[in-house]
Motif scaffolding. Structure first.
Motif, PDB file in Angstrom:
ATOM      1  N   GLN A 151       3.702  12.157  -3.367  1.00  0.00           N
ATOM      2  CA  GLN A 151       4.272  10.515  -2.513  1.00  0.00           C
ATOM      3  C   GLN A 151       4.573  10.504  -0.761  1.00  0.00           C
ATOM      4  N   LYS A 152       4.884  11.427  -0.377  1.00  0.00           N
ATOM      5  CA  LYS A 152       4.920  11.704   1.151  1.00  0.00           C
ATOM      6  C   LYS A 152       3.772  11.170   1.683  1.00  0.00           C
ATOM      7  N   ILE A 153       2.275  11.341   1.175  1.00  0.00           N
ATOM      8  CA  ILE A 153       1.508  10.824   1.850  1.00  0.00           C
ATOM      9  C   ILE A 153       0.495   9.607   1.684  1.00  0.00           C
ATOM     10  N   ILE A 154       1.009   9.097   0.805  1.00  0.00           N
ATOM     11  CA  ILE A 154      -0.053   7.784   0.107  1.00  0.00           C
ATOM     12  C   ILE A 154       0.981   6.121   0.792  1.00  0.00           C
ATOM     13  N   PRO A 155       2.136   6.822   1.353  1.00  0.00           N
ATOM     14  CA  PRO A 155       2.590   5.081   2.149  1.00  0.00           C
ATOM     15  C   PRO A 155       2.015   5.595   3.173  1.00  0.00           C
ATOM     16  N   TRP A 208       1.326  -1.452  -0.139  1.00  0.00           N
ATOM     17  CA  TRP A 208       0.144  -0.200   0.094  1.00  0.00           C
ATOM     18  C   TRP A 208       1.240   1.083  -0.362  1.00  0.00           C
ATOM     19  N   GLY A 209       0.862   2.143  -0.340  1.00  0.00           N
ATOM     20  CA  GLY A 209       1.503   3.311  -0.842  1.00  0.00           C
ATOM     21  C   GLY A 209       1.923   3.501  -2.459  1.00  0.00           C
ATOM     22  N   THR A 210       2.300   2.241  -2.538  1.00  0.00           N
ATOM     23  CA  THR A 210       2.709   2.664  -4.203  1.00  0.00           C
ATOM     24  C   THR A 210       2.305   3.428  -5.128  1.00  0.00           C
ATOM     25  N   HIS A 211       2.928   4.282  -5.358  1.00  0.00           N
ATOM     26  CA  HIS A 211       2.633   5.276  -6.542  1.00  0.00           C
ATOM     27  C   HIS A 211       3.491   5.635  -7.949  1.00  0.00           C
ATOM     28  N   ILE A 212       2.451   4.164  -9.186  1.00  0.00           N
ATOM     29  CA  ILE A 212       3.127   4.361 -10.189  1.00  0.00           C
ATOM     30  C   ILE A 212       3.013   5.129 -11.354  1.00  0.00           C
ATOM     31  N   LYS A 266      11.200  11.463 -10.498  1.00  0.00           N
ATOM     32  CA  LYS A 266      11.574  11.695  -8.677  1.00  0.00           C
ATOM     33  C   LYS A 266       9.801  11.363  -7.618  1.00  0.00           C
ATOM     34  N   ASN A 267       9.170  11.605  -8.805  1.00  0.00           N
ATOM     35  CA  ASN A 267       7.871  11.675  -7.498  1.00  0.00           C
ATOM     36  C   ASN A 267       7.057  10.569  -7.454  1.00  0.00           C
ATOM     37  N   HIS A 268       7.488   9.376  -8.275  1.00  0.00           N
ATOM     38  CA  HIS A 268       7.082   8.461  -8.486  1.00  0.00           C
ATOM     39  C   HIS A 268       8.110   6.972  -7.874  1.00  0.00           C
ATOM     40  N   SER A 269       7.223   6.068  -7.127  1.00  0.00           N
ATOM     41  CA  SER A 269       7.821   4.583  -7.045  1.00  0.00           C
ATOM     42  C   SER A 269       8.148   3.961  -7.714  1.00  0.00           C
ATOM     43  N   TYR A 270       7.957   4.191  -8.432  1.00  0.00           N
ATOM     44  CA  TYR A 270       7.964   3.043 -10.834  1.00  0.00           C
ATOM     45  C   TYR A 270       7.310   4.064 -11.505  1.00  0.00           C
ATOM     46  N   VAL A 271       8.218   3.749 -12.423  1.00  0.00           N
ATOM     47  CA  VAL A 271       7.520   4.428 -13.438  1.00  0.00           C
ATOM     48  C   VAL A 271       7.486   3.330 -14.561  1.00  0.00           C
ATOM     49  N   ILE A 272       6.807   2.995 -15.809  1.00  0.00           N
ATOM     50  CA  ILE A 272       7.041   2.739 -16.934  1.00  0.00           C
ATOM     51  C   ILE A 272       7.037   3.383 -18.090  1.00  0.00           C
ATOM     52  N   ILE A 273       7.989   2.463 -18.531  1.00  0.00           N
ATOM     53  CA  ILE A 273       8.154   3.176 -20.479  1.00  0.00           C
ATOM     54  C   ILE A 273       8.184   1.432 -21.060  1.00  0.00           C
ATOM     55  N   LYS A 274       8.046   2.257 -22.975  1.00  0.00           N
ATOM     56  CA  LYS A 274       8.303   1.385 -23.669  1.00  0.00           C
ATOM     57  C   LYS A 274       9.455   1.484 -24.163  1.00  0.00           C
ATOM     58  N   ASP A 301       8.705  -2.202 -28.250  1.00  0.00           N
ATOM     59  CA  ASP A 301       7.688  -2.809 -27.766  1.00  0.00           C
ATOM     60  C   ASP A 301       7.542  -3.519 -26.909  1.00  0.00           C
ATOM     61  N   LYS A 302       9.080  -3.024 -25.914  1.00  0.00           N
ATOM     62  CA  LYS A 302       8.448  -4.461 -24.645  1.00  0.00           C
ATOM     63  C   LYS A 302       8.843  -2.561 -22.865  1.00  0.00           C
ATOM     64  N   TYR A 303       7.628  -3.210 -22.423  1.00  0.00           N
ATOM     65  CA  TYR A 303       7.324  -2.634 -21.131  1.00  0.00           C
ATOM     66  C   TYR A 303       8.831  -2.624 -20.366  1.00  0.00           C
ATOM     67  N   GLU A 304       9.236  -1.794 -19.526  1.00  0.00           N
ATOM     68  CA  GLU A 304      10.722  -1.681 -18.935  1.00  0.00           C
ATOM     69  C   GLU A 304      10.097  -0.770 -17.694  1.00  0.00           C
ATOM     70  N   ILE A 305      10.802  -1.543 -16.765  1.00  0.00           N
ATOM     71  CA  ILE A 305      10.314  -0.148 -15.407  1.00  0.00           C
ATOM     72  C   ILE A 305      11.388   0.188 -14.829  1.00  0.00           C
ATOM     73  N   VAL A 306      11.287   1.792 -14.734  1.00  0.00           N
ATOM     74  CA  VAL A 306      12.042   2.263 -13.806  1.00  0.00           C
ATOM     75  C   VAL A 306      12.246   2.511 -12.424  1.00  0.00           C
ATOM     76  N   LYS A 307      12.658   2.425 -11.187  1.00  0.00           N
ATOM     77  CA  LYS A 307      12.753   2.278 -10.030  1.00  0.00           C
ATOM     78  C   LYS A 307      13.507   3.341  -9.786  1.00  0.00           C
ATOM     79  N   ASN A 308      12.505   4.282  -8.252  1.00  0.00           N
ATOM     80  CA  ASN A 308      13.451   5.076  -7.529  1.00  0.00           C
ATOM     81  C   ASN A 308      15.051   5.089  -6.871  1.00  0.00           C
TER      82      ASN A 308
END
Length: 465
Positions: free
Chosen positions: A147-151, A18-22, A176-184, A187-194
């Motif tokens: 990002q500070k509130i939802i955790p 809970w509290g994850t910001h994607i 900067k403001n998200h736990s994970y960022v999904i980029i393409k 043609d593949k989805y990649e995950i960038v972690k904070n």
């Protein structure tokens, strides 16, 4: 706040807190539907209130259309209020401009509503296509604060950003403001972690390891219990064969021993199977079979037992035949469990109805009784693991695994299960299954095997009544 892990529904992210910001940087509407639909489906199946905030690039009808491709009975989620679709103006905009205070207030309202209505928390999709350049700086500050509130809340959010409208600086702020960022990419989805999530990721790995060890322990203990139980049950059955040599009192004790052996068999089987499902090792063997005939056979097998309890069980269907792709053994287990519960909580003189409705693209199975019913505040939690409506042993005993397992087995068939109930008036369990078929000939061997095993299955399933 509940610190249990949630299934994200997003490949390469897996389970989250809970509290994850994607965030997702998408190239097209179809692109973000590929992520948002399984994400929302996971929330609906995990007893979460799901809120989809759409912008000008899509519509209510289009979202429903995409969901219907992958889900059975989307309308039921909308009608029940578990799935809410609203335009961005109802959250972000007030007096024709972005209002950060109002947005925060609305999020808090929906989280509180989710918990009040018996859901585990709130899962949201928030499309930012409406965002104009004049709001960028204010919105970035708002996202940083979120990002500070939802955790601290039972809240998960997936923010959608149009990649064509995002410059380099804005993308940096999104990361900067998200736990994970999904980029393409290619043609593949990649995950960038904070980077700031590294500590939390360690906690996640520890939680996964704990879950693995716990499941392994439960499976091992359950298997170890089976061996001595089989010896005891075998001995009891031998004594039954020689019942002419025992008096009435001893025969009564043998019967009690056997019933309690069946109760242990039921509990051990449920623990082993729910452990396999948690570890994603549980397989169902689907084949084409007539669901109407299957459910009728199960109901008829139980009807005689119910009569001994002075309860009438009736079957009715609005179609004579409906072939679907399913695992008949698991369907039998689902129906027997629901009938067991219905008999358990229906007093003498009561009635249980088993109904089959052909809805075209889905088949609807209903088990309805006029028993004691379920309180409104308990109806959202009855499918949770180890949850019981009445925890006192003065009424009926049980492990609280049965309905959790039923829900898992229904979902293994890509179906849904819901309950309607009113105290002192009865309960109605409704299962929706997709009407898919395999392009192969059906194997009918299960019919004979199932009929031979069914009396034993009924004794096991009804052992705690």
């Amino acid at each position: 706040m509940d610190d249990s892990l949630r299934t994200s529904g997003i490949e390469n992210i897996g389970k989250i807190y809970w509290g994850t910001h994607i965030a997702q940087l998408y190239d097209s509407v179809e692109d973000f539907f590929n992520i948002s639909v399984p994400y929302i489906m996971s929330g609906l199946k995990s007893n979460e209130l799901c809120l989809w905030i759409y912008s000008q690039n899509t519509s209510f009808d289009e979202i429903i259309k995409f969901l219907e491709v992958h889900m059975v009975d989307v309308d039921s989620y909308v009608k029940s209020g578990q799935l809410i679709l609203i335009p961005y103006t109802e959250i972000y905009i007030e007096d024709d401009s972005f209002n950060e205070v109002r947005a925060n207030r609305q999020w808090k309202h929906y989280v509180e509503r989710a918990l009040k209505e018996g859901y585990d928390g709130l899962r949201s999709v928030a499309d930012t296509y409406w965002l104009e350049k004049s709001y960028y700086r204010t919105f970035e500050r708002y996202e940083n604060n979120i990002q500070k509130i939802i955790p601290e809340m039972n809240f998960i959010v997936l923010c959608l950003y149009d990649a064509s409208k995002s410059d380099t600086l804005q993308i940096a702020e999104i990361i900067k403001n998200h736990s994970y960022v999904i980029i393409k990419s290619d043609d593949k989805y990649e995950i960038v972690k904070n980077v700031e999530l590294l500590i939390k990721d360690r906690q996640l790995l520890q939680a996964h390891e704990y879950d693995r060890l716990k499941n392994e322990f439960m499976a091992n203990v359950s298997h170890e219990l089976r061996t001595p139980l089989n010896v005891i049950l075998g001995t009891v059955q031998l004594l039954e064969l020689k019942k002419t040599d025992v008096d009435i009192k001893e025969h009564k004790y043998i019967k009690i021993l056997k019933q309690n052996c069946y109760r242990l068999v039921r509990l051990i089987n449920n623990v082993i199977d729910i452990t396999k499902i948690d570890a994603d090792f549980y397989e169902i063997k689907k084949q084409n079979c007539d669901i109407v005939n299957l459910v009728e056979e199960i109901t008829v097998s139980v009807a005689e037992y119910a009569l001994s309890k002075e309860i009438t069980v009736v079957f009715d269907a609005d179609t004579k035949q409906k072939v679907i792709n399913c695992d008949p053994d698991q369907i039998e287990r689902i129906v027997l469990n629901l009938l067991s519960n219905a008999i358990k909580f229906t007093p003498a003189g009561g009635k249980i109805s088993v109904l089959v409705h052909d809805k075209g693209e889905k088949i609807e199975l209903i088990v309805k009784d006029n028993g004691i019913g379920i309180p409104k505040d308990k109806q959202k939690s009855i499918f949770k693991r180890f949850e019981q409506v009445d925890k006192s042993l003065s009424r009926h005993e049980g492990s609280g695994i049965g309905l959790s397992l039923v829900k898992a087995l229904v979902e293994k068939h890509d179906g849904i299960i819901a309950v309607n109930s009113e105290e002192n008036k009865g309960s109605e369990f409704i299962i929706g299954l997709p009407c898919n078929i395999q392009n192969i000939e059906s194997e009918e061997s299960w019919i004979v095997q199932s009929l031979l095993k069914r009396p034993e299955k009924i004794k096991i399933e009804f052992s705690d009544i």
